[in-house]
Every structure is written in structure tokens, then in C-alpha cells.
Write an enzyme that holds these catalytic residues in place. Structure first.
Site, short mmCIF file in Angstrom:
data_model
loop_
_atom_site.label_atom_id
_atom_site.label_comp_id
_atom_site.label_asym_id
_atom_site.label_seq_id
_atom_site.Cartn_x
_atom_site.Cartn_y
_atom_site.Cartn_z
N ASP A 1 -5.24 6.33 -4.24
CA ASP A 1 -4.98 7.56 -4.77
C ASP A 1 -4.63 7.58 -5.45
O ASP A 1 -4.65 6.94 -7.21
CB ASP A 1 -2.98 7.80 -3.61
CG ASP A 1 -2.68 8.97 -2.69
OD1 ASP A 1 -3.85 10.30 -3.05
OD2 ASP A 1 -1.93 9.30 -2.16
N GLU B 1 -4.30 20.61 1.29
CA GLU B 1 -4.28 21.98 1.35
C GLU B 1 -4.27 22.32 2.58
O GLU B 1 -3.66 23.75 3.40
CB GLU B 1 -5.68 21.86 1.52
CG GLU B 1 -6.71 22.07 -0.13
CD GLU B 1 -7.83 21.76 -0.24
OE1 GLU B 1 -8.84 21.80 0.84
OE2 GLU B 1 -8.54 22.97 -1.14
N ASP C 1 -1.87 -1.25 5.67
CA ASP C 1 -1.83 -0.75 6.82
C ASP C 1 -3.18 -0.34 7.25
O ASP C 1 -3.54 -0.24 8.85
CB ASP C 1 -0.75 0.72 7.42
CG ASP C 1 -1.50 1.97 6.32
OD1 ASP C 1 -1.38 2.81 7.67
OD2 ASP C 1 -1.73 1.45 5.16
N ASP D 1 0.71 -0.95 0.33
CA ASP D 1 -0.21 -0.15 -0.10
C ASP D 1 0.50 1.22 0.25
O ASP D 1 2.29 1.47 0.23
CB ASP D 1 -0.89 0.20 1.22
CG ASP D 1 -1.77 1.21 1.30
OD1 ASP D 1 -2.15 1.22 0.48
OD2 ASP D 1 -2.13 1.80 2.45
N LYS D 2 0.46 2.36 -0.51
CA LYS D 2 0.96 3.92 -0.26
C LYS D 2 0.99 4.34 0.97
O LYS D 2 2.20 4.55 1.80
CB LYS D 2 1.10 4.35 -1.67
CG LYS D 2 2.22 5.47 -2.27
CD LYS D 2 1.35 6.76 -2.93
CE LYS D 2 0.23 7.22 -2.09
NZ LYS D 2 0.65 8.72 -1.39
N THR D 3 -0.04 5.30 1.45
CA THR D 3 0.27 5.89 2.11
C THR D 3 -0.25 4.72 3.94
O THR D 3 -0.76 4.09 3.54
CB THR D 3 -1.99 6.31 2.21
OG1 THR D 3 -1.73 7.23 0.31
CG2 THR D 3 -1.55 7.51 2.71
N THR E 1 -2.44 1.38 -4.59
CA THR E 1 -2.80 2.32 -3.66
C THR E 1 -4.25 3.10 -4.16
O THR E 1 -4.51 2.29 -5.72
CB THR E 1 -2.11 2.66 -3.42
OG1 THR E 1 -2.55 4.69 -2.58
CG2 THR E 1 -2.17 3.87 -4.85
N ASP F 1 -6.95 -2.98 3.35
CA ASP F 1 -5.51 -3.42 2.82
C ASP F 1 -5.36 -5.13 3.41
O ASP F 1 -4.99 -6.00 2.72
CB ASP F 1 -4.67 -2.48 3.16
CG ASP F 1 -3.83 -2.23 3.05
OD1 ASP F 1 -4.26 -1.67 1.66
OD2 ASP F 1 -3.91 -1.08 3.98
#
Length: 1132
Positions: free
Chosen positions: A687, A509, A823, A411-413, A685, A827
Site C-alpha cells: 500500500d 473513492e 492473508d 501484512d496490512k490490508t 504492505t 504474502d
């Protein structure tokens, strides 16, 4: 949208056509005559992740255990020993089998008990339900579809809910879905327009409405439904419901005091539960090899028993041999049919030779896995100070699989990144600004908070600079959460301390607004449609927020229209460089573009900022365009996109920003090591593509020279999928056609390194079975492209798609070993699908860590887990398996040869005690200890040189040639033991008192040589010696001698009645016996030693080269030390 519509439920690959469901809010019947009241049955809100219950544990566990070939085989042997008269006691098979079954059942039962405990803690969680205008507290599992629930801030939603009303005036609420899709940002959800004013329990209880919606399906981002609200009128008001009204189980309420919502999907029907993969029993490659070897040995056993049965009846064809005068048959024996006699003899031979199949191997393997898993738990290098936790092992059955991984899906994030955005710099008209470092938590005030890298701007530049900062303070959807307020004014702002927290649906942001704060411009609040900012001079500036043109992934930009206190209209826009530059008519485009490209290469997330002033007439025109588009019922999205397109043009470029999603510590180093070890790393991901690609560059998944291939919706819109796939496959195959498999590792720089990017929508199209014959092979073409890419990035993935990708690779023709690491709860499916699942104890709850096979605190710990622990586990268990088969061939083959010399009478060569204790006591501890302690190469070298992992890839130590070598070595040793002892004592040797050797003495001599040979063979294979190894190896030989003396009645005279009385002592009293033991042990071990020396000299592996190098270094160091000692003594 009619309620008679049918919706397709696609869950885990099954397609069912089902109707919509009707939910009665608060379980109230609709008014008479409105519609038929049909109460439907729905599941309760119980979540079940466990495998067994109290009642089915014993039968289900026994069934699973006896599915193992070995266990089933030993059960049959045990039953045979009970039924017929066999040469050995049933205890010899029954006791070890009972031990194995019990140990395994206790282990699996304990693991499932932990899962039950976790389920209960979720199911017994308190929830607040509105009943008869009052709040009632219930356990989560008792929640029903149709119940109205009250959820307070920071509470997790107990099931899938439709938002009815919120404590916020505008009927919105903010939610984080970190445990579902990995995104920790705040998302905005909307209450139903007609119910958003119901703010008390009494008001909510007066609501009379029904909801019609689709049946549960796993897609997190899709929901279709409608609510019918019954007021005093006859006809209900119908309002559409979409995913913006649906709050998912597992998400958390943020920055909203409380909400009221109605339960529509509960328990195992929630979207979170539907995205779970069922937990199946995972089996390692080593276990599969063991089962294959077992079948080979079973065939050897059956053939041995058959040969001996046939030869027995050939031998007994002579009546004198069949029925000698001293052993006449009884009448019943004579009358038995020859086939029954032959079958009984066959079973008796099976029992006699059954020790060739080692039941104790399974006990030893279970113990090795269970005890070995503690080495991961005890590893201090895998302990995280911040979390205060180390690695966890949830399943010890897969330890050796960590040494066989070929594909890593991550996974990425939160896995590769820390999920923490940080503002790095901004560039205004080519001038770069970097916020000053924070000193001891204090931000340096005033002008000192700005670092001018380029020369200072002129007077006009100063105005542009302030306009840029204002643009970033105004062009966003950030909410301010005030932690401490005194008289309505935030404490600490004037003291330089931040006591307010910014929250938004986009972490970028928040980072930008915080970055502006560090550069002197602070966004304070949005109040009564006015945005307030505090400038460098501590003055409050107010801007009226008129319109927000929200961000979308097609436009890739967002804009706001504001009116300043002086009455000027501004349109501020920020977005991706590709979305802003074409719409700019002035500004320092080239300088800004150069900086943006520089930052993108560094792996930073970049955004461009532009503005234009609007005259009142232009603003009126913009308002008219937007309102007409928003009110359209048909093609609303298309009309809005056209309006945005005409409004967002003719900008003046102000500058650009750079934000970093911090990579986890040593993430890039870990990925590089995995590449060098021959593993392919895929990032899966949810994302956006640009963000994910930037992270892939930063983490060295994609290198500078990597040629990126895109298989995305954007490309398939321009060209059809079929053509895109064939183009890509031509590109990669042209390059790789002449290459060998070895050069595809990504280590060579002489050829193009390919990286593939694919998104969720295109993946669905690739995996979808086509109706036409030609479309069926998309999957194969896709796999072929992936095989030739050193790295693959899959973005915009739904949780179940992640699992589908893993399943696709698992099922490909090479059947590679896969590992998934993540995490979040999103997942879990992928973790359960992969051969090895690893959870990271991250910020997104413990869902992944709980459902994984192993849990680690950080991504960097994966390197040691695979390259060191995985390598050691595989080396140890492969030696354990081969050694067990070897020592059992050595043990039972002399027994087979002995039958040729005892008239095939099933006479055992060894005493019963030796038969039973050989595998349990005499030879079990040394190999168990070897399989726990062995380190053939130093740990630091394994970490430093990841390419050593390739030496053990593809189950290389358990391949058939190696297995056959060990088997032949066992047969050779057995022949040496038996015939060596036979010829050395052929009718000549007497003991000192003139007695001849009997059959038990002969058997004991063979057994003694056997025990010493197999133990010394293990000693020769050991590279890592500790005092424990010495104690166990020499101790087990000493134990054999002491036991034999005891069993022979020498130490314990009470045993003098049995057949082994004084046999061992008599054997040792003979000088030639001592000589033959030493001679036979040396002859047995010699071929293996010679083979090792030759192989190391002529065809060494990388591992053996390193071992030789280390030995040379050690020798040199000791020589240098000795020389220095000598020279110092001479000088003295």
C-alpha cells in the site's frame, strides 16, 4: 524497442541473461517473408506446490529422515547388533526405530497428499480456448503459450495473458488482484487498440499476429513487449505492450461480461508462481537444541565405551582373569587379532550403553506435536462464527516455535484491517457533517440524513455545501454495476434501497461516493460521456465529463473538468492535504486544516476537495495543453506532469473528507500485547505510505510520542542513500547509546520511541550489493537502525521483497525467530520464508492459509496463539526433552558402574525385558501426558500479562546451564541408586529363608528405585493435576509392579524357565529391601526439591512469583471459607 534486446531475469536472487520470447497468437505462422518461424518450447500450465511424487516418496522421505542425527545413529546401532554378538537383542533398537520412521512418514505423506489434492483442483479447472473459430473446453493444465482464451465475469485468469478484446465498447476490463498484491479494489486494464473490435470467436480466430516480450520475471508491476499485427500489407503494425495490457494469473475479472486474451506465461513461469518461495523443511529451535544435546550424549557414550574397553584389557592383563579355568577360550578366539577383539568389545559396550540416547524421545516428541496440535484446532476462542471455521494446523512440527517468536512480520490490508472503507465525516468550510447511522439497513431519508455538529451555514454556505457534494459525486473514476434494472431505471433508488454497486480501483473513492449517497447526493451513472447525479430534491443533474487528470503518487491528487447543463465549466480536484493546500488561494483554510489534522491523528484517511470555475477561453487553453502533452512520444510523462501542474492551481477550498479502513476487531490490542511480550512488529504492505502510516497509528504500532524516521524514495532523491542512512543511524544511536537492551522494549516512556518507514525502491537500493567496497555495509547500518526502532513499516513492497526482508532479519547476527502473517497470495513468499508462517482465512482466497504452517480466522487470534498456546507448547516440550535425557542418564549410568564389579564382561545389570520396556512402557506415558496437559500458569493470566512471554524467550529453558544441571542430577541419582543398593546389601542381607541376593535381584532393586524416582520427579514438576495425570502416573507404577510379578512367573507360571523367575517376589519378601527403596527414592529427590525451594525464595522468576501469589490466594480463600463455615456453625 528492438526484439534483440536482452532482459534481465532476476528470480530468487539468481541472475541469468536471456533473450526475449516470441509468441505466435493462436499458433499461426507469420506470413512468408515476414520473419523466421521458430517454434519455442514453453512449460505447460501445471502448478506444483507438493514435495513428493508417488515414485520418489519412499527414497526421498527416508533420506530426509536419516539426515536426523538420532535416526542415523539408531540405524547404525541396529546394524551393529545384527552383525556382531552383542549383549542385547537387535529388536531392542530396531522396533522403536521402525516405529519412529513409519509414524513420521505417514504424517508427512498425509500432509503432502493434501497439497497434491489442492494442486489437482487448480490444474483440472476448466478453461475455454478458441480453436478454429469455436470455443473448446480444456483442463487448465493443458493450456499452452499462444492459446487464445475466453474469460467470463468473476472467473480467475488461468495464466498470464495479454488482453486482445473486451465486451466493453472502449476495450477496457476491470480486474481485482486481491490474491496477488492484497488490493481488493478494481483496476482497469486496456486491450490492444487494433484488436479491441474483435468481439466474436470467429473474428478473434482471424487475427494474425506475434508478440515479442521479455522472458518471465517476478516483478508484478513491470512488463515490456510489443505486438506485431499482420494485415494485408507487407509491413506489420507494431504496438507497444506494457503492464496495463497484462492480466496476471490469480486475478479475477470484474464488471466485464467477457474478454479474449492470449496466454504468454504459463504454469511455473507465471508471475504468481515466480513469487512463490520453494517450500523447505522448517526445523524448530528446540529440535536444534535436541540435536546438540544428542551430540554431547553421543560423546559421553563413546567415552564410556572407550573407558570400559581399555579397563577390560587392563583387567585381563592377568592371565587368571583373562582365561579362568571355568571359561576357557576356543582356538579361533585365541587367534583373533587383539585390535579386532578390542573393536568388537568397543561395539558391544556401545550397544550396551546405547540406551543413554533415547530413541523413544523422538517417538514421544512426534506424538506430542501431533496430538498437541489438536488443542489449537479445538480451541473455541479461535473459532470464527462469521466464517464458520476455527484455526487450522498444517504443520505440527513447529508448535513450540510459537513460544519463541521475536519478530512478527504482518501484512496490512486484510490482515490488520478488514479491507473495508467506511465514510466517517466531511467538513465543509469548517462545518462538520456526519452521515446518520443506518437503522435496520434503511437509510433515514431527507434532511434527517445529515447531522450538523457545528452551527448551520448561511445562504452562501449552502451553495458551497452543495458544490462540495457535487464535487465528490463527479471527481472520481467509480463504475456503477447495476444489479437490478427495470426499464433502464434502477429500482430502489426512490425507495431508499441501494440495488446498484459502486466499483473502483480505489476503495476510498467508493466510500466517498457511498458517503455522499447517505448525505443525499447519489451518483447514478456515466453514460455517453455524461455523469448523472441525483440531488436531495430527487432531481437528476447531468454534467458532461470533458477531461480526467488521473491520480498519481507523485502529485497525490486527481482532477476532473466537467461542463454543467447551464454551460459552466468546472475543475474539481481532490487529493492529500499536502498536495491541495499550497494550491489554494481562498476558502476557510485554517478551519479545514485543523479538522484534517484532528482526523489524521485519529488514524482516518483524509482528502481535501477544491474547485475553480473555468471560462471557455481558459478551457480551450487547458485542452490544448493536455492534448499536446498526450501526443508527445518523448518524455510524455514529464510533459503531462508539467501540464497538470499549470492547470491545477488557484483553487477555492471547499472542505475535506475522512474515511476509515476499519481495523480488524482487537488488532490494536493484539499489537500492544505483542510489544509487551518483547516482540518487534513490522508491517510489510504493498500500500501507499500515507495510508499504511495511518493504519499503523490506529493499530498502536506507532504511538503518539513515536518519532518517525523516513527512508523513502522522496528523501533519497534530495540526499544520497549513504548520507540518509548515516543520518538515521546517528539519530537512533545517540539516543540509545547509553540505554541498556532491556529499556529498548518500548515499554518505557522516558526516551524517544522510534518508528521507521521504508519503501520498496529504497529497500532494493539498500540490499543491492555495491561494486565499491564502502557500499557493502549498507545492510548492516540498516539492520542497526531497525534494531533500535520499536516498529518498522515497509510500504510499496513486492511479494518477493517481503520474503527478502524476513530473510535479512533471519540471517542477522542474533538469528532471531521470525513469524510472518498474511492473508493473500502476495504474502505466501514471506510466510514460507519465516520460521513460522501464519495464514489468515481472509477475503483474498485461501492461498496464504494453504501454504502456511498455521491458519487462523482473524488477526486477533494471534494473541492467544502465541501468548497461550506457544507458551504452553514450549514449556511442555522443553521439560519433555530435559526429562528424557535425565531419565536415561539415571537408567544407564548404574549399568556403567556395574561393569567395574563384573570384570568389564558386558554383563547387563537389568533384564532384557526391563531394558526394552523402560522407555517404551514404564516411563513414557507420564511424560507424554505431562507434555500435553501441563499448565504451569492459568491461561487467563498468560493473556492478561504478556510480559510472562519474556521468561521463555531465546530458548531459555533449553540453555546449556539447565541441560548440565539435569545431567548432573541424573548422574547423582544413578550413583545413589547403585551404591545405595550396593552398600545396604553388602554381603549381609539374607532373605527370610537364608538365601543371599543374586545379581538379578540386585539389578531389579536398582531398577525399581529408578522407576519410582523418575516418575515421582515428574509428579513433583507437575503444576496442573487432573484425574488423567493421577491415573497415568500412579497407573504406570502399578503397571511396573504387575508386569514384574507376571514376568517373574508369580502370576503366570509358564514363565518359570527364565532367569527372572521369582526374583521380584524374593526381593519384596525382604523387609530391608522395602526400607532401602523408600530411603533411596527420598535421598535421590531431595537435592532437586532443596534447589527449587532456595531458587524460588532467593531468585524467583516472574512466572514463579505469579505461581506463589496464586497459591497464597488459594490458601487464603480456603481459610476464609473454613472460618465462615466455623462461624456459621457457632452461630447455629
Amino acid at each position: 524497442c528492438t526484439c534483440a534486446m536482452c532482459f534481465t531475469l532476476i528470480c530468487a536472487g539468481e541472475e541469468n541473461w536471456v533473450d526475449s520470447r516470441t509468441v505466435y497468437i493462436g499458433h499461426k505462422e507469420p506470413p512468408p517473408g515476414a520473419e523466421a518461424y521458430i517454434p519455442q518450447r514453453f512449460p505447460d500450465n501445471r502448478i506444483v506446490s507438493s514435495k513428493y511424487t508417488f515414485w520418489n516418496f519412499v527414497p526421498k522421505n527416508l533420506f530426509e529422515q536419516f539426515r536426523r542425527i538420532a535416526n542415523f545413529y539408531f540405524l547404525i546401532i541396529f546394524l551393529v547388533q545384527l552383525i556382531i554378538d552383542t549383549p542385547t537383542s537387535p529388536i531392542t533398537s530396531g522396533l522403536p526405530l521402525f516405529f519412529v520412521i513409519t509414524v513420521t512418514a505417514i504424517k508427512q505423506g498425509y500432509e503432502d497428499w493434501l497439497r497434491h489434492k489442492a494442486d489437482n483442483s487448480i490444474n483440472q479447472c476448466p478453461v475455454h480456448i478458441i480453436q478454429h473459430g469455436k470455443v473448446v473446453r480444456k483442463q487448465s493444465r493443458k493450456l499452452r503459450v499462444g492459446d487464445v482464451v475466453r474469460v467470463k465475469e468473476d472467473e480467475t485468469f488461468p495464466c498470464d495473458l495479454i488482453l486482445l478484446s473486451s465486451s466493453r465498447d472502449d476495450g477496457t476490463c476491470f480486474v481485482t488482484t486481491a490474491s496477488l498484491d492484497g488490493e481488493s479494489s478494481h483496476k482497469t486494464y486496456y486491450a490492444v487498440q487494433d484488436t479491441k473490435a474483435f468481439n466474436t470467436e470467429e473474428e478473434v480466430d482471424t487475427l494474425h499476429a506475434t508478440i515479442e516480450c521479455e522472458q518471465p520475471q517476478p516483478d508484478l508491476y513491470k512488463f515490456v513487449g510489443r505486438i506485431n499485427i499482420y494485415l494485408d500489407r507487407d509491413e506489420p503494425i507494431a504496438r507497444p505492450l506494457g503492464s496495463e495490457n497484462l492480466l496476471l494469473r490469480g486475478a479475477t475479472l470484474k464488471n466485464t461480461e467477457c474478454i479474449y486474451a492470449v496466454a504468454i506465461y504459463t504454469g511455473m513461469e507465471t508471475k504468481m508462481a515466480l513469487n512463490y518461495q520453494s517450500k523447505s523443511q522448517k526445523r524448530s529451535a528446540v529440535e536444534k537444541s535436541m540435536n546438540a544435546y544428542l551430540i554431547v550424549y553421543l560423546c559421553i557414550l563413546i567415552s564410556k565405551a572407550l573407558i570400559n574397553t581399555v579397563l577390560k584389557y587392563v583387567w585381563q592383563a592377568d592371565p587368571n582373569r583373562d582365561e579362568p579355568w571355568y571359561n576357557e577360550k576356543t582356538e579361533t578366539e585365541r587367534q583373533r587379532h587383539i585390535l579386532i577383539r578390542a573393536f568388537t568389545d568397543f561395539l558391544a559396550f556401545m550397544v550396551l550403553f546405547n540406551y543413554i540416547i533415547p530413541v523413544s524421545m523422538y517417538v514421544t516428541v512426534e506424538m506430542q506435536k501431533f496430538l498437541g496440535s489438536y488443542f489449537i484446532t479445538w480451541d473455541d476462542e479461535m473459532f470464527d462464527e462469521e466464517l464458520g471455521e476455527g484455526a487450522l494446523v498444517n504443520t505440527s512440527d513447529l508448535n513450540e516455535e510459537l513460544g519463541q517468536v521475536e519478530y512478527v512480520f504482518t501484512d496490512k490490508t486484510g490482515t490488520l484491517t478488514e479491507n473495508n472503507m467506511e465514510f466517517i465525516e466531511c467538513c465543509v468550510d469548517g462545518h462538520v457533517y456526519v452521515p446518520h447511522a443506518i437503522c435496520n439497513g434503511q437509510i433515514m431519508p431527507g434532511a434527517a440524513s445529515m447531522d450538523m455538529i457545528d452551527s448551520s451555514p448561511g445562504p452562501g454556505g449552502r451553495e458551497h455545501e452543495e458544490l462540495f457534494f457535487r464535487a465528490l459525486c463527479l471527481c472520481h473514476t467509480v463504475q456503477v454495476k447495476e444489479e437490478e434494472t427495470v426499464d433502464g431505471i434502477k429500482r430502489g433508488i426512490h425507495q431508499g434501497k441501494a440495488t446498484s454497486v459502486y466499483i473502483s480501483s480505489s476503495p476510498d473513492e467508493v466510500a466517498l461516493v457511498e458517503g455522499m449517497k447517505r448525505l443525499g447526493f447519489t451518483y447514478l451513472r456515466l453514460k455517453d460521456s455524461h455523469m448523472e447525479i441525483q440531488n436531495r430534491d430527487d432531481e437528476i443533474e447531468r454534467f458532461e465529463l470533458l477531461e480526467v487528470l488521473n491520480f498519481d503518487s507523485v502529485r497525490r491528487r486527481m482532477s476532473v473538468i466537467v461542463k454543467s447543463s447551464t454551460g459552466e465549466y468546472y475543475l474539481f480536484c481532490k487529493g492529500a492535504d499536502s498536495a491541495v493546500f499550497p494550491r489554494v488561494i481562498s476558502g476557510k483554510v485554517e478551519q479545514v486544516r485543523a479538522r484534517v489534522e484532528h482526523n489524521a491523528v485519529e488514524g482516518l484517511r483524509t482528502l481535501c476537495v477544491a474547485y475553480k470555475k473555468l471560462s471557455p477561453a481558459e478551457y480551450e487553453e487547458v485542452c490544448h495543453q493536455l492534448s499536446s502533452a498526450k501526443l508527445a512520444l518523448q518524455d510524455r510523462e514529464k510533459k503531462l506532469a508539467e501540464a497538470y501542474d499549470s492547470i491545477e492551481r488557484d483553487f477555492i477550498l471547499l472542505g475535506a473528507t475522512a474515511v476509515e479502513d476499519r481495523l480488524q476487531d482487537k488488532a490494536a490490542d493484539t499489537i500492544e500485547s505483542l510489544h509487551k511480550a518483547g516482540m518487534k512488529v513490522w508491517v510489510l504492505t504493498g500500500d501507499k505510505m500515507e495510508t499504511a502510516a495511518a493504519t499503523c497509528y490506529a493499530s498502536k504500532l506507532f504511538r503518539r510520542n513515536t518519532q518517525i524516521l523516513e527512508l523513502t524514495t522522496k528523501r533519497t532523491e534530495e540526499q544520497n542513500l549513504h548520507d540518509v542512512l548515516f543520518d538515521l543511524s546517528r539519530t537512533v544511536l545517540r539516543q540509545h547509546g547509553s540505554m541498556t537492551r532491556e529499556t529498548l522494549s518500548g515499554l518505557s516512556n522516558e526516551y524517544h520511541d522510534y518508528g521507521l518507514i521504508i519503501d520498496g525502491a529504497t529497500l532494493s537500493a539498500v540490499l543491492k550489493p555495491s561494486q565499491e567496497g564502502s557500499g557493502g555495509n549498507y545492510k548492516e547500518i540498516f539492520l542497526e537502525i531497525c534494531r533500535n526502532c520499536s516498529a518498522v513499516l515497509c510500504c510499496r513492497m513486492a511479494p518477493l521483497q517481503k520474503a527478502q526482508i524476513v530473510k535479512l532479519i533471519k540471517a542477522s547476527k542474533e538469528h532471531p525467530i521470525t513469524l510472518a502473517i498474511g492473508d493473500g497470495a502476495n504474502d505466501v513468499s514471506m510466510i514460507l520464508e519465516a520460521h513460522v508462517g501464519i495464514g489468515i482465512m481472509g477475503k483474498e482466497g485461501r492461498q496464504a492459509a494453504r501454504n502456511s504452517d498455521y491458519a487462523i480466522p482473524k488477526f486477533k487470534h494471534l494473541k492467544k496463539m502465541l501468548l497461550v498456546h506457544g507458551h504452553y507448547y514450549y514449556i511442555r516440550i522443553s521439560e519433555l526433552v530435559q526429562y528424557f535425557f535425565y531419565k536415561n542418564v539415571c537408567f544407564i549410568f548404574p549399568q556403567f558402574l556395574y561393569q567395574f564389579f563384573c570384570g568389564f564382561s558386558q554383563q547387563p545389570l537389568y533384564d532384557t525385558a526391563y531394558l526394552t520396556l523402560y522407555n517404551i512402557s514404564f516411563t513414557s506415558l507420564p511424560i507424554l501426558l505431562y507434555s500435553l496437559m501441563e499448565q504451569h500458569i492459568n491461561m487467563d493470566i498468560l493473556k492478561r500479562d504478556p510480559s510472562l512471554y519474556r521468561d521463555i524467550a531465546k530458548n531459555s529453558l533449553l540453555r546449556w546451564p539447565i541441560f548440565i544441571y539435569w545431567t548432573f542430577l541424573g548422574v547423582f541419582d544413578a550413583v545413589v541408586f547403585f551404591f545405595g543398593a550396593f552398600f545396604l546389601f553388602d554381603n549381609t542381607t539374607f532373605t527370610s529363608n537364608g538365601q543371599m541376593f543374586g545379581n538379578w535381584t540386585f539389578g531389579t532393586l536398582v531398577f525399581t528405585v529408578l522407576v519410582f524416582t523418575v516418575t515421582l520427579k515428574l509428579a513433583l514438576d507437575t503444576h496442573y493435576w487432573t484425574w488423567i495425570n493421577h491415573f497415568v502416573i500412579w497407573g504406570s507404577l502399578l503397571f511396573y509392579i504387575i508386569f514384574s510379578l507376571l514376568w517373574g512367573g508369580i502370576i503366570w507360571p509358564f514363565l518359570n524357565y527364565q532367569r527372572m523367575y521369582y526374583v521380584f517376589m524374593q526381593m519384596l519378601s525382604s523387609g530391608p529391601a522395602w526400607l532401602s527403596i523408600i530411603l533411596l527414592v527420598v535421598v535421590s529427590l531431595l537435592p532437586d526439591v532443596v534447589k527449587k525451594v532456595l531458587c524460588r525464595a532467593l531468585w524467583p522468576t516472574t512466572t514463579e512469583r505469579i505461581q506463589c501469589k496464586r497459591q497464597c490466594l488459594t490458601t487464603e480463600q480456603s481459610t476464609v471459607f473454613m472460618l465462615s463455615q466455623t462461624s456459621s456453625s457457632i452461630s447455629f
